[in-house]
Design a protein around this motif. Structure first.
Motif, mmCIF file in Angstrom:
data_model
loop_
_atom_site.group_PDB
_atom_site.id
_atom_site.type_symbol
_atom_site.label_atom_id
_atom_site.label_comp_id
_atom_site.label_asym_id
_atom_site.label_seq_id
_atom_site.Cartn_x
_atom_site.Cartn_y
_atom_site.Cartn_z
ATOM 1 N N GLY A 212 0.815 -1.219 0.000
ATOM 2 C CA GLY A 212 0.000 0.000 0.000
ATOM 3 C C GLY A 212 0.844 1.264 0.000
ATOM 4 O O GLY A 212 0.561 2.222 -0.739
ATOM 5 N N ILE A 213 1.895 1.271 0.803
ATOM 6 C CA ILE A 213 2.788 2.441 0.859
ATOM 7 C C ILE A 213 3.468 2.637 -0.493
ATOM 8 O O ILE A 213 3.531 3.753 -1.010
ATOM 9 N N HIS B 209 1.012 3.967 -3.015
ATOM 10 C CA HIS B 209 0.698 5.380 -2.765
ATOM 11 C C HIS B 209 1.791 6.300 -3.318
ATOM 12 O O HIS B 209 1.506 7.326 -3.926
#
Length: 185
Positions: free
Chosen positions: A130-131, A134
């Motif tokens: 997810g990081i 992003h």
């Protein structure tokens, strides 16, 4: 036409699942889903992980190129870069050092019921993914395109036929594994 394509994709998925289960079985039986084995590898006191993964690389490399030569599979490569290699190495290395598992061994450890792998590994992989997703636009424009490689594969880079490179790499890896087996460092 679509029925044939769907049929081939289903067969590919089933073969992929079976090969993945077999690989996980080999990881577990080889002992590399054990946190202690991985930590001892990082401390350079036990080379089980390198031996198992080196063997897997040889088998996979020969198998992929054999299947490609027989026309059983088709794949494409993409151009890499120094920037993407550095980012990938950092993400893998930090996760490996913090958790004591790599993505393959964490899946095997979860399969054998290790709670630390489930909580730390699976959750960590999801959070890390997810990081990365992003920040991907910024990373892609500023880092991943640094020093793009001039070729997509090693055979293209050194201008040798693919099978010669596969054989030479397999012999080099096998020689290194034999050295590890016969010498204690």
């Amino acid at each position: 036409m679509f029925e044939r394509l769907h049929s081939q994709l289903t067969i590919q998925k089933m073969l992929g699942l079976l090969i993945g289960i077999g690989f996980g079985f080999c990881l577990q039986k080889g002992g590399v889903t054990s946190y202690d084995t991985i930590i001892h590898q990082l401390l350079l006191t036990d080379f089980t992980v390198i031996k198992v993964m080196g063997t897997a690389v040889i088998v996979g490399m020969i198998g992929i190129h054999l299947m490609k030569s027989l026309g059983w599979i088709h794949f494409h490569t993409t151009t890499g870069s120094v920037g993407s290699s550095i980012i990938g190495s950092l993400i893998f290395g930090v996760g490996f050092a913090l958790l004591g598992y790599c993505p393959g061994t964490v899946a095997g450890a979860i399969g054998q019921g290790q709670l630390d792998a489930l909580v730390g590994g699976a959750v960590g992989i999801l959070i890390g993914t997810g990081i990365f997703a992003h920040f991907y636009p910024a990373i892609n424009s500023k880092i991943l395109s640094i020093k793009i490689f001039s070729a997509e594969t090693i055979p293209e880079l050194i201008h040798l036929p693919r099978w010669i490179v596969v054989i030479l790499m397999a012999l080099m890896i096998a020689g290194f594994l034999l050295f590890l087996e016969t010498n204690s460092l």
